[in-house]
Design a protein around this motif. Structure first.
Motif, short mmCIF file in Angstrom:
data_model
loop_
_atom_site.label_atom_id
_atom_site.label_comp_id
_atom_site.label_asym_id
_atom_site.label_seq_id
_atom_site.Cartn_x
_atom_site.Cartn_y
_atom_site.Cartn_z
N PHE A 1 0.81 -1.21 0.00
CA PHE A 1 0.00 0.00 0.00
C PHE A 1 0.85 1.27 0.00
O PHE A 1 0.66 2.16 -0.82
CB PHE A 1 -0.95 0.01 1.19
N GLN A 2 1.81 1.36 0.93
CA GLN A 2 2.61 2.58 1.01
C GLN A 2 3.44 2.80 -0.25
O GLN A 2 3.49 3.91 -0.79
CB GLN A 2 3.53 2.52 2.24
N SER A 3 4.08 1.74 -0.73
CA SER A 3 4.93 1.89 -1.92
C SER A 3 4.08 2.21 -3.15
O SER A 3 4.46 3.05 -3.98
CB SER A 3 5.75 0.63 -2.15
N GLU A 4 2.93 1.57 -3.28
CA GLU A 4 2.07 1.81 -4.44
C GLU A 4 1.47 3.21 -4.39
O GLU A 4 1.38 3.90 -5.42
CB GLU A 4 0.96 0.75 -4.48
N MET A 5 1.05 3.64 -3.22
CA MET A 5 0.48 4.98 -3.09
C MET A 5 1.52 6.05 -3.37
O MET A 5 1.25 7.05 -4.06
CB MET A 5 -0.12 5.17 -1.69
N THR A 6 2.73 5.86 -2.86
CA THR A 6 3.81 6.81 -3.12
C THR A 6 4.10 6.90 -4.61
O THR A 6 4.24 8.00 -5.17
CB THR A 6 5.09 6.38 -2.36
N VAL B 1 1.13 8.69 -6.52
CA VAL B 1 1.08 10.14 -6.26
C VAL B 1 2.15 10.86 -7.08
O VAL B 1 1.90 11.90 -7.69
CB VAL B 1 1.26 10.43 -4.75
N GLU B 2 3.36 10.30 -7.09
CA GLU B 2 4.46 10.94 -7.81
C GLU B 2 4.27 10.85 -9.32
O GLU B 2 4.68 11.75 -10.06
CB GLU B 2 5.79 10.31 -7.39
N GLU B 3 3.63 9.77 -9.81
CA GLU B 3 3.40 9.63 -11.24
C GLU B 3 2.26 10.52 -11.75
O GLU B 3 2.32 11.03 -12.87
CB GLU B 3 3.07 8.16 -11.59
N ARG B 4 1.25 10.73 -10.93
CA ARG B 4 0.02 11.36 -11.40
C ARG B 4 -0.16 12.79 -10.92
O ARG B 4 -1.10 13.48 -11.34
CB ARG B 4 -1.18 10.52 -10.97
N THR B 5 0.69 13.26 -10.01
CA THR B 5 0.57 14.62 -9.48
C THR B 5 1.95 15.26 -9.41
O THR B 5 2.97 14.62 -9.72
CB THR B 5 -0.06 14.64 -8.08
N ASP B 6 1.98 16.50 -8.98
CA ASP B 6 3.25 17.19 -8.76
C ASP B 6 3.72 17.05 -7.31
O ASP B 6 4.71 17.66 -6.91
CB ASP B 6 3.10 18.67 -9.11
N HIS B 7 3.01 16.25 -6.54
CA HIS B 7 3.32 16.12 -5.12
C HIS B 7 4.26 14.95 -4.86
O HIS B 7 4.41 14.05 -5.70
CB HIS B 7 2.03 15.91 -4.31
N LEU C 1 5.20 12.16 -1.47
CA LEU C 1 4.51 11.61 -0.31
C LEU C 1 5.50 11.05 0.69
O LEU C 1 6.43 10.33 0.33
CB LEU C 1 3.56 10.50 -0.78
N THR C 2 5.31 11.39 1.95
CA THR C 2 6.15 10.87 3.03
C THR C 2 5.24 10.25 4.09
O THR C 2 4.24 10.86 4.50
CB THR C 2 6.98 11.99 3.68
N PHE C 3 5.56 9.05 4.52
CA PHE C 3 4.79 8.38 5.57
C PHE C 3 5.54 8.43 6.89
O PHE C 3 6.73 8.14 6.95
CB PHE C 3 4.53 6.92 5.19
N VAL C 4 4.82 8.78 7.94
CA VAL C 4 5.32 8.62 9.31
C VAL C 4 4.70 7.34 9.83
O VAL C 4 3.48 7.25 10.01
CB VAL C 4 4.93 9.82 10.20
N ILE D 1 -4.10 7.19 8.34
CA ILE D 1 -4.45 5.89 7.77
C ILE D 1 -4.12 4.81 8.81
O ILE D 1 -3.04 4.82 9.39
CB ILE D 1 -3.68 5.60 6.47
N GLY D 2 -5.06 3.91 9.04
CA GLY D 2 -4.83 2.86 10.02
C GLY D 2 -5.35 1.53 9.54
O GLY D 2 -6.29 1.46 8.75
N GLY D 3 -4.75 0.46 10.01
CA GLY D 3 -5.19 -0.89 9.70
C GLY D 3 -5.40 -1.68 10.97
O GLY D 3 -4.63 -1.54 11.93
N PHE D 4 -6.44 -2.51 11.00
CA PHE D 4 -6.71 -3.31 12.20
C PHE D 4 -7.68 -4.43 11.86
O PHE D 4 -8.33 -4.42 10.81
CB PHE D 4 -7.29 -2.44 13.32
N CYS D 5 -7.78 -5.40 12.76
CA CYS D 5 -8.75 -6.48 12.64
C CYS D 5 -10.08 -6.01 13.20
O CYS D 5 -10.14 -5.45 14.30
CB CYS D 5 -8.27 -7.71 13.41
N PHE D 6 -11.15 -6.27 12.45
CA PHE D 6 -12.48 -5.86 12.91
C PHE D 6 -12.85 -6.54 14.23
O PHE D 6 -13.71 -6.05 14.95
CB PHE D 6 -13.53 -6.19 11.85
N CYS D 7 -12.21 -7.65 14.53
CA CYS D 7 -12.53 -8.36 15.76
C CYS D 7 -12.20 -7.56 17.01
O CYS D 7 -12.69 -7.87 18.10
CB CYS D 7 -11.80 -9.70 15.79
#
Length: 228
Positions: free
Chosen positions: A45-50, A53-59, A61-64, A88-94
């Motif tokens: 997710f992080q690598s694909e989103m980065t 963003v760089e391919e399709r915009t002028d921005h 992206l940095t993740f903390v 952005i967060g990920g978790f188990c619905f349980c």
């Protein structure tokens, strides 16, 4: 026994201007990257989103990163995104049995598949049939469900040989609690150690208080057990 359902959520508050800039997003989970879904958040997710963003915009992206519970725990992720602690967060619905009582159906129902691709497709079909499962996030929690992720299934591992469920009687078995006491009012306020539901023929058993016991009823309205 079955694969587990995880969600990837994004808050609705962050935005950016049209001018080129570096966008910083806080992302995290209560689980470490060694857990499948958390690892996918980093590696895919992080690598694909980065990249997009760089391919399709002028921005840029940095993740903390805040994995392994360094920002929120497993049971705090939903509120953490809602309150802006995470973008952005990920978790188990349980881990949200009160806020999201219907979302962990793949964890709670017996007869689930152990194949992660099949499990995810089942989830996609159910979400398509029940819009509430998606709509509840923006309507009640100020966030958007970005993706559903399947993880490894729960199995029963032992250090002794067994071929039938009867061989497990009297053995100590540890596991995660199902956290659904409200579906069994007679257990409200009492200590519960039910770890799951297993199947022997047509008889359902629960791992309750460290011993395998036949269930007098099936949780979540699945109907009564049938005698073999």
């Amino acid at each position: 026994m079955r694969t587990l359902a995880y969600g990837l959520l994004a808050g609705t508050a962050f935005a950016t201007n049209a001018a080129a800039e570096d966008i910083t997003l806080r992302i995290g989970s209560g689980h470490p990257p060694g857990v499948v879904y958390a690892g996918l958040m980093i590696d895919f997710f992080q690598s694909e989103m980065t990249k997009r963003v760089e391919e399709r915009t002028d921005h840029t992206l940095t993740f903390v990163e805040g994995y392994s519970g360094s920002i929120v725990t497993t049971s705090e992720t939903l509120e953490g995104v809602q309150d802006g602690i995470l973008d952005i967060g990920g978790f188990c619905f349980c881990f949200e049995p009160s806020n999201l009582p219907l979302h962990a159906f793949q964890v709670m129902l017996p007869f689930g598949t152990m194949d992660p691709e099949t499990s995810l497709q089942v989830a996609q079909d159910v979400y398509a049939e029940v819009p509430y499962l998606t709509d509840v996030f923006p309507e009640e929690f100020n966030q958007i469900l970005l993706a559903r992720i399947s993880d490894g299934g729960y199995n029963l591992g032992t250090n002794f040989a067994w071929t039938d469920l009867a061989d497990l009687a009297g053995q100590k078995i540890a596991g995660a609690e199902d956290r659904r006491g409200r579906h069994q009012p007679e257990l409200a306020g009492k200590r519960r150690d039910r770890a799951g539901v297993v199947v022997a023929g047509h008889v359902l058993y629960g791992i309750d208080h460290w011993r395998l016991q036949r269930l007098d009823h099936v949780p979540i309205g699945l109907g009564e057990p049938q005698a073999v």
